[in-house]
Design an enzyme around this catalytic site. Structure first.
Site, PDB file in Angstrom:
ATOM      1  N   GLU A 127      -3.822  -4.450   9.476  1.00 18.79           N
ATOM      2  CA  GLU A 127      -4.340  -5.464   8.544  1.00 18.79           C
ATOM      3  C   GLU A 127      -5.762  -5.925   8.870  1.00 18.79           C
ATOM      4  O   GLU A 127      -6.530  -6.249   7.970  1.00 18.79           O
ATOM      5  CB  GLU A 127      -3.384  -6.661   8.469  1.00 18.79           C
ATOM      6  CG  GLU A 127      -2.013  -6.318   7.880  1.00 18.79           C
ATOM      7  CD  GLU A 127      -2.048  -5.777   6.449  1.00 18.79           C
ATOM      8  OE1 GLU A 127      -3.080  -5.900   5.773  1.00 18.79           O
ATOM      9  OE2 GLU A 127      -1.022  -5.206   6.010  1.00 18.79           O
ATOM     10  N   HIS A 150      -6.037   0.436   2.779  1.00 18.32           N
ATOM     11  CA  HIS A 150      -4.902   0.850   3.615  1.00 18.32           C
ATOM     12  C   HIS A 150      -4.682   2.375   3.570  1.00 18.32           C
ATOM     13  O   HIS A 150      -4.006   2.914   4.443  1.00 18.32           O
ATOM     14  CB  HIS A 150      -3.613   0.181   3.132  1.00 18.32           C
ATOM     15  CG  HIS A 150      -3.349  -1.154   3.748  1.00 18.32           C
ATOM     16  ND1 HIS A 150      -3.255  -1.348   5.104  1.00 18.32           N
ATOM     17  CD2 HIS A 150      -3.105  -2.370   3.180  1.00 18.32           C
ATOM     18  CE1 HIS A 150      -2.973  -2.627   5.353  1.00 18.32           C
ATOM     19  NE2 HIS A 150      -2.892  -3.273   4.199  1.00 18.32           N
ATOM     20  N   ASP A 162       8.904  -9.559  10.084  1.00 19.70           N
ATOM     21  CA  ASP A 162       8.588 -10.389   8.906  1.00 19.70           C
ATOM     22  C   ASP A 162       8.366 -11.844   9.304  1.00 19.70           C
ATOM     23  O   ASP A 162       7.641 -12.579   8.651  1.00 19.70           O
ATOM     24  CB  ASP A 162       9.716 -10.338   7.868  1.00 19.70           C
ATOM     25  CG  ASP A 162       9.656  -9.084   7.006  1.00 19.70           C
ATOM     26  OD1 ASP A 162       8.694  -8.307   7.162  1.00 19.70           O
ATOM     27  OD2 ASP A 162      10.581  -8.873   6.195  1.00 19.70           O
ATOM     28  N   GLU A 187       0.794  -1.229   0.000  1.00 18.98           N
ATOM     29  CA  GLU A 187       0.000   0.000   0.000  1.00 18.98           C
ATOM     30  C   GLU A 187       0.828   1.281   0.000  1.00 18.98           C
ATOM     31  O   GLU A 187       0.538   2.213   0.771  1.00 18.98           O
ATOM     32  CB  GLU A 187      -0.917  -0.030   1.225  1.00 18.98           C
ATOM     33  CG  GLU A 187      -0.210  -0.024   2.599  1.00 18.98           C
ATOM     34  CD  GLU A 187       0.160  -1.385   3.160  1.00 18.98           C
ATOM     35  OE1 GLU A 187       0.319  -2.335   2.356  1.00 18.98           O
ATOM     36  OE2 GLU A 187       0.300  -1.507   4.384  1.00 18.98           O
ATOM     37  N   TYR A 233      -4.453 -10.486  10.109  1.00 20.49           N
ATOM     38  CA  TYR A 233      -5.515 -10.131   9.169  1.00 20.49           C
ATOM     39  C   TYR A 233      -6.857 -10.671   9.675  1.00 20.49           C
ATOM     40  O   TYR A 233      -7.844  -9.952   9.781  1.00 20.49           O
ATOM     41  CB  TYR A 233      -5.259 -10.753   7.790  1.00 20.49           C
ATOM     42  CG  TYR A 233      -4.072 -10.204   7.043  1.00 20.49           C
ATOM     43  CD1 TYR A 233      -2.776 -10.519   7.423  1.00 20.49           C
ATOM     44  CD2 TYR A 233      -4.233  -9.392   5.924  1.00 20.49           C
ATOM     45  CE1 TYR A 233      -1.677 -10.036   6.727  1.00 20.49           C
ATOM     46  CE2 TYR A 233      -3.147  -8.899   5.216  1.00 20.49           C
ATOM     47  CZ  TYR A 233      -1.866  -9.219   5.629  1.00 20.49           C
ATOM     48  OH  TYR A 233      -0.784  -8.732   4.933  1.00 20.49           O
ATOM     49  N   HIS A 237      -8.126  -4.046  -1.178  1.00 11.08           N
ATOM     50  CA  HIS A 237      -7.389  -4.154   0.094  1.00 11.08           C
ATOM     51  C   HIS A 237      -6.339  -3.041   0.206  1.00 11.08           C
ATOM     52  O   HIS A 237      -6.299  -2.318   1.207  1.00 11.08           O
ATOM     53  CB  HIS A 237      -6.741  -5.541   0.173  1.00 11.08           C
ATOM     54  CG  HIS A 237      -5.915  -5.750   1.398  1.00 11.08           C
ATOM     55  ND1 HIS A 237      -6.388  -6.388   2.527  1.00 11.08           N
ATOM     56  CD2 HIS A 237      -4.648  -5.390   1.691  1.00 11.08           C
ATOM     57  CE1 HIS A 237      -5.448  -6.398   3.452  1.00 11.08           C
ATOM     58  NE2 HIS A 237      -4.369  -5.813   2.964  1.00 11.08           N
ATOM     59  N   GLU A 238      -5.529  -2.910  -0.809  1.00  7.79           N
ATOM     60  CA  GLU A 238      -4.447  -1.910  -0.734  1.00  7.79           C
ATOM     61  C   GLU A 238      -5.026  -0.491  -0.670  1.00  7.79           C
ATOM     62  O   GLU A 238      -4.496   0.359   0.036  1.00  7.79           O
ATOM     63  CB  GLU A 238      -3.479  -2.046  -1.914  1.00  7.79           C
ATOM     64  CG  GLU A 238      -2.822  -3.422  -2.071  1.00  7.79           C
ATOM     65  CD  GLU A 238      -2.281  -4.022  -0.786  1.00  7.79           C
ATOM     66  OE1 GLU A 238      -1.881  -3.270   0.112  1.00  7.79           O
ATOM     67  OE2 GLU A 238      -2.269  -5.267  -0.667  1.00  7.79           O
TER      68      GLU A 238
END
Ligand code: BES
Ligand code: ZN
Length: 684
Positions: free
Chosen positions: A393, A374, A450, A346, A458, A370-371
């Site tokens: 998320e 954001h 990460d 995003e 999510y 979705h992006e």
């Protein structure tokens, strides 16, 4: 079979950390964790975590003045005092001194695969300091200036996984401002960038480069306070022989010199470092809506335009109704080369997206919904640290599903939620129901964010918000949504701020407050495993998929004879649900059945990576050697980790030699983040 249009394809993000890799994580924690082994000056790393219980102390005693995190806003933001959380994933002293504006003035050197130039950080001093500490990772620093004069600095030894703290000696009094300029170059160990030779691009004419900074890779691209708890406006100048896009509004290209131009951008909305982005190469642009362009290689441009045209503006308008007007002026999408490791990222003004969403049938445009979502959740209102990633998320997934429902009907919200729940359950199973990373608020001290990445933030986040939506009723909930986004507009917040904001908003509504009082916040934030209670969703759109799966599972007994008409009119999302259900059968299909499915439904010829990757999984589970080769070929075409990592893991189980050979053959094709992840997965 019923006809279904454009059902969304959903994610199945497998946890980054599999149980098998946990020992190495633990080992790293005990040997290199700053809080355990190093008497580091970053005392905030040693602070105990705040629990919601602790937060019940009177407000005045727990809110220090923290003016650096408050910004003037274009939206009338209600005054809300925020309890700061500390980010364990930065080495910077961002609690003492805060970046307000960043000027990036760099050049791209495609011959040496590096970025060089300087970054100037305008810092506001919050507490008296005698040094500024910035995050860097594998950067070559040549010179540091403070307010225009050369300053003393040192790069502290690397502290995995956080990089090398850059310590700049300078005195600063609370309330003052300091300009710090760092002259630097990236190195070949930079994890944020992928550099590609012409041979690695689709038209093979020019080199290409792109960045991916989330979660903590920005520090390998520029020295900064690499925490989502700090937000800065940006002026960006990037000199390149090729077109440049970046995370701001373009101000045009200037100063032609030696075959290069300086491409300028301005970002007037304060953004965290992880949203800084750049890409350069043979990039063309086409309009897909009144405030939206799609960028891609010239050869792919028209296909990309067709895929996105019209939809993007619809998404924006729906989100605007739910929240408030889109404040970033333009919303563009860059379709990257296939090695882009995510579905989408995003980056402000210019979402970066995988080419696997361009499937010719618009079936993957939900990634763009979705992006785009954001733009509010994450980009305007950001998690204060990666421990509260669900706020980014979970909210985004919730808004994305509201967009789908508004466009196609409420069943589509539920269809997507059911698929998400399955991915969530699988991630919990893979990690183990007690694992730290299955909590909504996770402890990331000493960890690389990460590695905590999975469907859990999510879907656990989504389900929590959906639970509140149901608990207090849609009408009330929908009055809270804009309030939440106004309250934290251009700010970063923690889960505790979310809780306070929700409870305060309904404080004068006795009936709603009573309902909210039933929420056990500690349990919601800190209990591992699946969310309780298990949500109920309308299963109409998935039931047909499971019915067909049952036919295949009981083929002999039911004398089922498959025909192409079985899936006629199905959306690709439904095909994915069907194939995943087949994958989950207690015993795999026989090779003959796989062959029958292939000839009957044509899955192996699908241009849609969502479908092809699931069918390859079915084939590999059936230990069908013909499919091993096909999987190996596909692994040379995709770099999106969602497809690459599970397929590599499975191919490794089927034929380790082929898996390793496939990895070696494509190693340089993969993005550094993906390359490392697969290397870990294959234990290479
Ligand atoms: N911001 C994420 C991608 C990300 C997360 C990158 C964490 C690095 C670290 C992005 O918004 C995202 O969620 N992408 C998804 C697509 C989506 C439809 C769920 C993906 O890449 O699959
Ligand atoms: Zn996201």
């Amino acid at each position: 079979m019923m006809f279904l249009r454009r059902v969304s394809l959903r994610r199945c993000i497998t946890p980054a950390t599999t149980p098998r890799s946990l020992p190495s994580l633990t080992a790293r924690l005990s040997s290199t964790s700053p809080s355990l082994s190093n008497p580091s000056p970053q005392t905030h790393l040693q602070q105990p975590r705040i629990t919601t219980r602790q937060l019940r102390v009177p407000r005045a005693s727990r809110i220090p003045s923290f003016s650096g995190r408050h910004y003037s806003s274009i939206i009338e933001a209600p005054e809300f005092k925020m309890a700061p959380v500390t980010d364990p994933n930065t080495l910077s002293n961002y609690q003492d001194v805060v970046t307000q504006h960043t000027t990036v003035d760099v050049a791209l050197d495609f011959d040496k695969s590096c970025v060089h130039g300087n970054a100037t950080l305008k810092l506001k001093v919050v507490k008296d300091i005698d040094e500024v500490v910035l995050d860097t990772s594998y950067l070559d620093i040549s010179k540091v200036l403070v307010n225009g004069s050369e300053a003393q600095w040192k790069l502290v030894d690397r502290m995995e996984p956080y990089g090398s703290a850059l310590k700049i000696s300078t005195k600063g009094q609370a309330g003052s401002s300091i300009d710090v300029t760092i002259h630097y170059s990236t190195t070949d160990k930079c994890t944020a960038l992928q550099w590609m030779d012409p041979a690695q691009t689709s038209n093979k004419k020019y080199p290409y480069m792109f960045s991916q900074c989330q979660a903590i890779h920005a520090r390998s691209l520029l020295p900064c306070q690499d925490t989502p708890g700090v937000k800065s406006t940006f002026d960006i100048s990037i000199r390149s022989p090729y077109t440049v896009v970046a995370s701001g509004l373009p101000r045009g290209a200037e100063e032609f010199a030696a075959g290069t131009l300086a491409y300028k951008f301005h970002q007037s909305i304060p953004i965290p470092s992880y949203l800084f982005a750049v890409a350069s190469g043979d990039i063309a642009a086409a309009s897909v809506g009144p405030r939206s362009m799609v960028y891609s290689g010239p050869e792919e441009l028209l296909k990309c335009k067709q895929e996105l045209e019209g939809d993007v503006e619809k998404f924006i308008e729906i989100a605007e109704k739910l929240i408030y007007p889109y404040p970033w002026t333009t919303y563009n999408v860059l379709i990257l080369p296939p090695s882009f490791p995510y579905g989408g990222m995003e980056n402000p003004n210019i979402t970066f997206a995988t080419p696997t969403i361009i499937s010719g049938d618009k079936s993957n445009v939900d990634v763009i919904a979705h992006e785009l979502a954001h733009s509010w959740s994450g980009n305007l209102v950001s998690n204060a640290s990666w421990e509260h990633f669900w706020l980014n998320e979970g909210w985004t997934t919730y808004i994305e599903r509201r967009i789908q429902a508004a466009l196609h009907g409420p069943q589509y919200f539920d269809f997507s939620a059911i698929i998400g729940w399955k991915a969530f359950k699988e991630s919990v199973e893979l990690l183990g129901a007690d694992h730290e990373f299955t909590k909504m608020v996770v402890d990331l001290k000493g960890q690389d964010p990460d590695e905590a990445f999975s469907s859990i933030p999510y879907e656990k986040g989504f389900n929590f918000l959906y639970y509140i939506d149901k608990l207090i009723g849609r009408e009330k909930w929908d009055t809270f949504i804009p309030h939440y986004f106004k309250t934290f507009h251009q700010k970063s917040l923690s889960s505790y701020d979310f809780k306070d904001c929700l409870l305060n908003f309904f404080a004068s509504d006795a009936a709603t407050s009573e309902k909210l009082a039933t929420i056990n916040w500690d349990e919601k934030f800190y209990s591992p495993g699946l969310t309780t209670p298990t949500p109920e969703f309308d299963a109409t759109l998935v039931d047909v998929c499971y019915a067909l799966k049952d036919c295949w599972a009981n083929m002999a007994a039911e004398s089922f004879s498959p025909s192409p008409s079985d899936i006629e009119g199905w959306s690709s999302g439904q095909i994915v649900v069907f194939l995943e259900a087949i994958t989950d059968l207690p015993s795999p299909l026989s090779k003959e059945q796989v062959e029958k499915m292939r000839t009957c439904y044509g899955f192996l010829d699908s241009e849609n990576a969502e479908i092809l990757s699931r069918f390859l999984t079915v084939g590999l589970k059936a230990r069908d050697e013909v499919m091993y080769k096909k999987a190996s070929e596909a692994l040379g075409l995709w770099g999106r980790m969602k497809f690459v990592r599970p397929l590599f893991r499975l191919l490794n189980e089927c034929d380790r030699e082929l898996a390793v050979e496939t990895f070696r053959r494509n190693e340089t094709f993969y993005h550094p983040i993906c390359r490392e992840a697969v290397r870990r997965d294959l234990k290479l």
